[in-house]
Design an enzyme around this catalytic site. Structure first.
Site, mmCIF file in Angstrom:
data_model
loop_
_atom_site.group_PDB
_atom_site.id
_atom_site.type_symbol
_atom_site.label_atom_id
_atom_site.label_comp_id
_atom_site.label_asym_id
_atom_site.label_seq_id
_atom_site.Cartn_x
_atom_site.Cartn_y
_atom_site.Cartn_z
ATOM 1 C CE LYS A 70 1.248 -2.909 -3.098
ATOM 2 N NZ LYS A 70 0.364 -2.389 -4.009
ATOM 3 C CE LYS A 80 -0.115 -3.708 -11.154
ATOM 4 N NZ LYS A 80 -0.956 -3.684 -9.698
#
Length: 331
Positions: A154, A250
């Site tokens: 990240k 997703k």
């Protein structure tokens, strides 16, 4: 069917503590908050779990209300096919869609993949996420995970080159994908992509805000780029051609496994690589996404690995190898 043969719908909010914290460019959290839809018919119960995402204006409380409002329609005979038009794509529909599939599979004594005409999922390697922090702290976290074959890093804007290089030094053998969560700017996009290329990063996920991603079609991309916040369901695919090389599917964005499977087929036909991704949640949220893994170049289903505890009958993880769900969990 008579009305008594239609399922009843129960909905609840559940909370799972995260080990430490989970930090991305938009903030940090210490627990995963999900909404579970439960369909009961006779002796069978089907479940689905979703994670409402504030990025799209969703909250657990509002998602709970949206699902509670579907009780009457479910009691009148709403089925999974009709659900796709009855609710918009998003977390709430995901929970109900997956609950319908689970209930149907259990009622027919089938596994979900057989019910849907899909290949049985196999054990596969999932990415493991390193949260956003200082370069030194990210390097320390990466060193502990350097035995894992695939790491998802990240990032968050300023200082990302230093973060990337620190992570690569800490995990010289791992395949790296990075996720900026829309935190880069046109002014640093090319230098950050160059740093990723220098570090041998395989894929960069959602570098720019979704409203700015046209720039990706105007530059040379030295690393393959994956859409996340810029892609939701099949309708959003056409506009991404020439800008992205891959799409992150997703279930909380597509509104369930039904649309996710159709979207994967459409994305492949358009030439996109596929990543199957997740929010931080329990194994119940990951299980339906395992049916997409065979289509995916990247699997990112590490949500339960980030929790202090998972639910009963959770997915089995051997290091980074995640196994298909047992029917006691889902499907």
């Amino acid at each position: 069917m008579t009305s008594s043969q239609f399922p009843t719908l129960d909905v609840r909010i559940e909370r799972f503590p995260i080990t430490g914290s989970f930090t991305i460019s938009r903030g940090a959290k210490t627990e995963a908050v999900s909404v579970v839809a439960e369909l009961k018919r006779g002796s069978h119960t089907g479940r689905g779990e979703c994670v409402p995402y504030p990025r799209y204006g969703e909250t657990p409380e509002e998602t709970l209300k949206v699902l509670q409002a579907m009780r009457e329609a479910v009691g009148r005979g709403l089925d999974r096919e009709a659900l796709q038009a009855a609710m918009p794509a998003g977390a709430a529909r995901n929970a109900l869609d997956c609950a319908f599939i689970d209930l149907e599979a259990k009622s027919r004594a089938q596994r979900a993949w057989d019910l849907l005409g899909r290949p049985a999922p196999q054990a596969c390697t999932t990415a493991y996420t390193i949260s956003l922090a200082s370069p030194a702290n990210m390097a320390a976290a990466t060193e502990k995970a350097a035995h894992r074959p695939l790491l998802k890093i990240k990032l968050g804007g300023d200082g990302d080159r230093e973060r990337i290089m620190a992570v690569r030094r800490a995990a010289p053998k791992s395949e790296l994908i990075v996720d900026a969560n829309e935190a880069w700017l046109p002014s640093n996009l090319e230098q950050n992509l160059a740093a990723c290329a220098e570090a041998g990063v395989t894929l960069v996920e959602q570098p720019l805000p979704s409203d700015w991603d046209e720039m990706l079609g105007r530059i040379r991309r030295p690393v393959r780029v994956c859409a996340d916040e810029s892609v939701h369901d099949r309708k959003s695919l056409d506009g991404l051609r020439g800008r992205y090389d891959a799409v992150n599917i997703k279930l909380d964005k597509t509104g369930g496994l039904t649309e996710a499977l159709a979207m994967a087929d459409a994305a492949k036909a358009l030439g996109f690589d596929i990543m199957v991704g997740c929010m931080v949640a329990s194994s119940l949220a990951m299980a339906p996404a395992m049916l997409l893994a065979a289509e995916a170049r990247f699997v990112d289903l590490d949500g339960p690995l980030l929790l202090a505890r998972d639910r009963d009958h959770g997915l089995r993880y051997d290091g980074s190898l995640v196994h298909p769900p047992d029917s006691a969990l889902w499907g």
